[in-house]
Design an enzyme around this catalytic site. Sequence first.
Site, PDB file in Angstrom:
ATOM      1  N   GLU A  52      22.570  80.531  -9.498  1.00 56.12           N
ATOM      2  CA  GLU A  52      21.420  81.370  -9.823  1.00 56.12           C
ATOM      3  C   GLU A  52      21.517  82.711  -9.087  1.00 56.12           C
ATOM      4  O   GLU A  52      21.241  83.757  -9.648  1.00 56.12           O
ATOM      5  CB  GLU A  52      20.126  80.642  -9.442  1.00 56.12           C
ATOM      6  CG  GLU A  52      18.886  81.347  -9.924  1.00 56.12           C
ATOM      7  CD  GLU A  52      17.623  80.548  -9.676  1.00 56.12           C
ATOM      8  OE1 GLU A  52      16.545  81.148  -9.771  1.00 56.12           O
ATOM      9  OE2 GLU A  52      17.713  79.345  -9.386  1.00 56.12           O
ATOM     10  N   ARG A 104      28.086  63.812  -1.380  1.00 57.61           N
ATOM     11  CA  ARG A 104      27.616  62.424  -1.485  1.00 57.61           C
ATOM     12  C   ARG A 104      28.358  61.626  -2.554  1.00 57.61           C
ATOM     13  O   ARG A 104      28.344  60.404  -2.524  1.00 57.61           O
ATOM     14  CB  ARG A 104      26.103  62.396  -1.674  1.00 57.61           C
ATOM     15  CG  ARG A 104      25.369  62.812  -0.399  1.00 57.61           C
ATOM     16  CD  ARG A 104      23.864  62.760  -0.521  1.00 57.61           C
ATOM     17  NE  ARG A 104      23.342  63.635  -1.533  1.00 57.61           N
ATOM     18  CZ  ARG A 104      23.011  64.910  -1.351  1.00 57.61           C
ATOM     19  NH1 ARG A 104      23.148  65.468  -0.174  1.00 57.61           N
ATOM     20  NH2 ARG A 104      22.529  65.634  -2.334  1.00 57.61           N
TER      21      ARG A 104
END
Length: 178
Positions: A106, A69
């Site tokens: 993560e 984006r």
Amino acid sequence: MNKDYENKVVVLKSKIKSFPDFPKKGILFWDIFSAISDGNICKLLQSLLVDCIRTKFPDVEAVVGLESRGFLFSFSLASELGISCLSVRKKGKLPGDVISYEYDLEYGSDTLEIQKDKIRPGLKCLLVDDLIATGGSITAATKLLQTCGAKVLGCLVIIELKSLKGRENIPEVFRYIG
């Protein structure tokens, strides 16, 4: 901060919709597309971003959009400012010789890339994206550009998810509108 700027930010914020439990349960998705589907809001956002860049980053030579984006804003900003527009993409999305930067997530890792012939040492860059969450991709993109010898003047985002404290995890060059 002047009153006109504050009023524009209030209008912009009122047009950005949120969607609970998207794309999965427990996530509140902030949708920039709900704002930029209105031509008047596009012009308002463009003026906010251009004014911010001219004020805080007057020496910028390239606007670098982050996948994906960030691309929505990088071209129009670079065009209006008369400077280069570059893209940082995920691995395998750019043709030609690329410079890569792998970073930890993560659970696992990811890689960002930029075309080698588009970047040069000393190039004054501004990273642009729609949103900062944990700050992982902005940090990785900053490190990628610095690895190439570019000078990252700042990072500009429209939406900040403050509860995720991403600002704490990114380089000191960060600035934002939000």
